[in-house]
Structures are given as C-alpha cells and as structure tokens.
Design an enzyme around this catalytic site. Structure first.
Site, PDB file in Angstrom:
ATOM      1  N   TYR A   1       0.826  -1.215   0.000  1.00 45.44           N
ATOM      2  CA  TYR A   1       0.000   0.000   0.000  1.00 45.44           C
ATOM      3  C   TYR A   1       0.862   1.267   0.000  1.00 45.44           C
ATOM      4  O   TYR A   1       0.414   2.332  -0.397  1.00 45.44           O
ATOM      5  CB  TYR A   1      -0.939   0.032   1.212  1.00 45.44           C
ATOM      6  CG  TYR A   1      -2.020  -1.040   1.203  1.00 45.44           C
ATOM      7  CD1 TYR A   1      -2.227  -1.829   0.096  1.00 45.44           C
ATOM      8  CD2 TYR A   1      -2.823  -1.242   2.303  1.00 45.44           C
ATOM      9  CE1 TYR A   1      -3.193  -2.820   0.083  1.00 45.44           C
ATOM     10  CE2 TYR A   1      -3.809  -2.225   2.301  1.00 45.44           C
ATOM     11  CZ  TYR A   1      -3.983  -3.007   1.191  1.00 45.44           C
ATOM     12  OH  TYR A   1      -4.949  -3.977   1.177  1.00 45.44           O
TER      13      TYR A   1
ATOM     14  N   LYS B   1       3.462 -15.563   1.950  1.00 40.68           N
ATOM     15  CA  LYS B   1       3.365 -16.304   0.681  1.00 40.68           C
ATOM     16  C   LYS B   1       4.808 -16.595   0.282  1.00 40.68           C
ATOM     17  O   LYS B   1       5.274 -16.215  -0.807  1.00 40.68           O
ATOM     18  CB  LYS B   1       2.613 -15.427  -0.339  1.00 40.68           C
ATOM     19  CG  LYS B   1       2.222 -16.132  -1.618  1.00 40.68           C
ATOM     20  CD  LYS B   1       1.105 -17.141  -1.451  1.00 40.68           C
ATOM     21  CE  LYS B   1       0.862 -17.870  -2.763  1.00 40.68           C
ATOM     22  NZ  LYS B   1       0.009 -19.059  -2.613  1.00 40.68           N
TER      23      LYS B   1
ATOM     24  N   ASP C   1      -3.190 -18.144   1.343  1.00 38.62           N
ATOM     25  CA  ASP C   1      -4.362 -18.811   0.753  1.00 38.62           C
ATOM     26  C   ASP C   1      -4.882 -19.894   1.692  1.00 38.62           C
ATOM     27  O   ASP C   1      -6.092 -20.031   1.909  1.00 38.62           O
ATOM     28  CB  ASP C   1      -4.037 -19.383  -0.640  1.00 38.62           C
ATOM     29  CG  ASP C   1      -2.643 -19.990  -0.744  1.00 38.62           C
ATOM     30  OD1 ASP C   1      -1.845 -19.820   0.204  1.00 38.62           O
ATOM     31  OD2 ASP C   1      -2.349 -20.636  -1.759  1.00 38.62           O
TER      32      ASP C   1
ATOM     33  N   ASP D   1      -5.369  -6.798   5.946  1.00 41.83           N
ATOM     34  CA  ASP D   1      -6.547  -6.049   5.526  1.00 41.83           C
ATOM     35  C   ASP D   1      -7.646  -7.036   5.127  1.00 41.83           C
ATOM     36  O   ASP D   1      -8.808  -6.936   5.541  1.00 41.83           O
ATOM     37  CB  ASP D   1      -6.149  -5.163   4.330  1.00 41.83           C
ATOM     38  CG  ASP D   1      -7.197  -4.123   3.998  1.00 41.83           C
ATOM     39  OD1 ASP D   1      -8.171  -3.992   4.758  1.00 41.83           O
ATOM     40  OD2 ASP D   1      -7.035  -3.447   2.967  1.00 41.83           O
TER      41      ASP D   1
ATOM     42  N   ASP E   1     -11.003  -8.714   7.816  1.00 45.89           N
ATOM     43  CA  ASP E   1     -12.423  -8.600   7.438  1.00 45.89           C
ATOM     44  C   ASP E   1     -13.079  -9.976   7.423  1.00 45.89           C
ATOM     45  O   ASP E   1     -14.227 -10.132   7.856  1.00 45.89           O
ATOM     46  CB  ASP E   1     -12.576  -7.962   6.047  1.00 45.89           C
ATOM     47  CG  ASP E   1     -12.740  -6.456   6.141  1.00 45.89           C
ATOM     48  OD1 ASP E   1     -12.363  -5.894   7.190  1.00 45.89           O
ATOM     49  OD2 ASP E   1     -13.240  -5.851   5.172  1.00 45.89           O
TER      50      ASP E   1
END
Ligand code: NAD
Length: 358
Positions: free
Chosen positions: A144, A189, A221, A245, A249
C-alpha cells in the site's frame, strides 16, 4: 499495572455521524469502570474529520494532533459523511484519520474477532468452537505504501518490507500471544514472494525472544481457508498490511455484526488509538439507534493495551457480554421484529452491569 492516583488522559475524538453517539456511551462505561475500580479518566474532546472541516477548515487541526500526542490514549468515534464527499482526497474527513495514524507513529493494527456466546447464532459457520482471534496487522509498510506507477500499458505496486518493519510488528504479535494462549500464526506467501521469505526469516528470529510462544507459518491462501474451516485453531494472526486487511475482514465476519467490532492502532511503547471498525453510518446518525458496543469494546482495548488495566478491561468485556446475554439488543442485532433498545439504553445497561459486578 499502573498504581492508584494516576489520572489517565484520554484524547476523545467523537468525529462525525454516529461517532458522537457511540463515544458518549463509551465514556459512560469508562466512567462506570473508573467508579468501580477507583480509576480517574480525564477527557479532552478534540475535533477531527468532517466536524473539524466545519469548525476549522481542515480535517486534522494541528492542535488535535498535538493534544492527542500528549494524551495516554486516543478514543475515536468515526469520521466521514455525505456532506464532505465532494471534497478532494487530502481535504476529506478520512485524511484526518490517516494523518492521525501517521502523526502518532502507529504501525500495529489490532483487530480481535471473538464470538460472543449470546450472539453465536449470528455466526455464518455451522460448527465453530470457541473463536477468539487477534489479528496483528502491519499498518505502515508493504504494497500500500510501496512505489507505484504506470508504464505504458502496465501498472505496478511494489511490496517492500525491511527487517526492522517486520521485527517490530512481530514483537507486538509475540508479546500479545504471551498474554493470551501463546500461539502465533505468521501469514505469508513465502513459496512465491521474496518479501515473504524475508518476512518469514525475520519472524523466526524475533520468535527467539519469546520461547514460551509457539510459532507456526501459514501461506495466506491456506490461512483464508483455515479461518472458515476451523477458526478456533487460531490465537494471534501476524500479517503484513495487505494480507491483514483481507483476513481481518474475513475473521470479523465470522463473529457477526459490524456494530460489535473494536480495533486498536498501536506504537511500540503501547500508546494507541482506539476506534470501532465501523464508519460514521450517516444513514442512522442522530437517531439514537446505533450500536455502541464496538466503541465500548474499543475503550476496553485501551484499558488493556495502553493503560495495562487488565482487570478493568476484563470487567468491561464481561459487562458487554452480560448485557447481550440478558437479551438487550440495539436494532442491528435484535431478532427480526424483536424489541430493540436505544444507543443510550445499551450504554446504560452495560454501565449498570459493571457497577453490579463489583
Ligand atoms: P459504515 O460502517 O458507516 O456503515 C455501513 C452499514 O453498517 C450502514 O448501514 C450502517 O448503518 C451500519 N452500521 C455501521 N455502524 C453501525 C453501528 N454501530 N450500529 C448499527 N449499524 C451500524 O460504512 P459506510 O456506510 O461505508 O461509510 C459511511 C462513512 O463512514 C463514509 O464517509 C466512510 O468514509 C466513513 N468510514 C469511516 C471509517 C472510520 O472513521 N474509521 C471507517 C469506515 C467508513
């Protein structure tokens, strides 16, 4: 744990929409905690967001940042609303919140996802077990904030992390796990990304300082799958900015309504800004129907993480659960057609529970 006689200075930023309504109830509950445990909380109310644009022409007046810096903790409602939607990005209410986070040096975002027994039916999963997850997300680095741009027909965003950035969020995650169930799941990852390989190496190094905490690594994943398959297996989830992020959620949804979810953004010394996960909900603002639980639980996180008041934080959480156990519900979590209380009544019920607990 702080000794008696200390005054805890709280910078109170009600913000916009339902922000003032829900923070008022958080203050009511904090005062009940103060009365029961002999703690003194002092509030300085400060403008930020749309309220500050109206009052001072900018979303984050210098005095708000300065006063927040001098406080022991910051409690925020929410910022934003339709009235300011036409303004350019850096003049919008949300710029006030980003400015606060950056100006206060907050790099660790904590989002608990805990299944409240009285609301277990709101969980979209069939079999759950005890869900009590804390997502510790790095907040100021990664993709980001990396280099971004366009190159002809292509566009790029760079994921870059330094060892120092990974170490400090890992330290927060291990420290928190040591006070919980002693388990950190670091998400990466590393089978594909070089930045993830550095992440993993650094987390392994950081773990050496916490021999009592168990560390496991999980690809992102797989983590998203395991969160749905068996959320009760997780304690602290340690993540980069983007992975956190997304996963926070997902974890939040497992536990039900947005009106119940608190969050914290912390610095290494424990100073933090506490706010509900929800926004300013302009559609229900001023109606005294918003759920104040997320703001109240955010105040509880402030007691726990910035003030070190563990017994007080436990009492606040127990009071919220007890009120819900009694069937006291704001409209967002009431049974369809069932009775609902106002924002104020919910706050009062929780404050009364605290007084009754002692
Ligand atoms: P929102 O969270 O404000 O509202 C989404 C939905 O959830 C609405 O229907 C709302 O009524 C409901 N809701 C939210 N909080 C509730 C509560 N405590 N009790 C009962 N119902 C609740 O998200 P949005 O509508 O996307 O955004 C509204 C404004 O808030 C926008 O200006 C946005 O930029 C801002 N926002 C601010 C923050 C923040 O301050 N951290 C976070 C998200 C959104």
């Amino acid at each position: 744990m702080s000794g008696g006689g200390k005054k805890y200075k709280i910078a109170l930023i009600p913000g916009d929409g339902i922000g003032p309504e829900v923070t008022r109830e958080a203050v009511r509950v904090l005062n009940a905690v103060g009365g029961s445990f002999g703690r003194v909380f002092e509030y300085t109310e400060l403008p930020a967001g749309g309220a500050a644009i109206d009052a001072a022409g900018e979303p984050l007046p210098a005095e708000t940042l300065e006063t927040a810096r001098a406080a022991d903790g910051v409690l925020l409602g929410a910022v934003g609303g339709w009235r300011w939607d036409g303004l350019p990005g850096d003049k919008r209410p949300e710029a006030g919140l980003l400015g606060l986070r950056a100006g206060l040096g907050l790099f660790a975002n904590l989002r608990p996802a805990k299944l409240i027994p009285a609301l277990a039916s709101a969980c979209p999963l069939k079999a759950t077990g005890d869900i009590d997850i804390l997502v510790a997300r790095e907040l100021t680095g990664g993709i980001y904030f990396g280099e971004k741009g366009r190159d002809g027909d292509s566009a790029y965003d760079v994921e870059r992390y330094s060892r120092g950035e990974v170490r400090r969020i890992a330290g927060v995650a291990f420290g928190l796990a040591a006070g919980r169930r002693g388990r950190v799941t670091s998400v990466d990852k590393a089978n594909v990304l070089e930045s993830s390989r550095l992440w993993r190496e650094t987390v392994i190094e950081a773990a050496r300082d916490y021999p009592g905490v168990e560390l496991e690594h999980m690809y992102v994943d797989n983590a998203s799958m395991q969160l749905i398959r068996d959320p009760s297996r997780f304690d602290v989830l340690l993540t980069s900015n983007m992975f956190g992020d997304i996963l926070s959620d997902e974890a939040a949804q497992i536990t039900g309504s947005i009106g119940l979810l608190p969050s914290a953004s912390l610095r290494a010394d424990g100073f933090g800004l506490y706010e509900p996960v929800h926004g300013s909900a302009p559609d229900i603002a001023g109606k005294n129907i918003a759920n104040p639980c997320a703001a109240i639980l955010s105040a509880g996180m402030m007691l726990r993480y910035s003030f070190g008041l563990t017994r007080e934080a436990d009492a606040l959480e127990i009071a919220v659960y007890a009120a819900l156990e009694d069937g006291i519900r704001t409209a967002d979590i009431a049974a369809p057609g069932g009775p609902a209380v106002t924002t104020e009544e919910m706050g009062e019920a929780i404050a009364n529970k605290i007084t009754a607990l002692r």
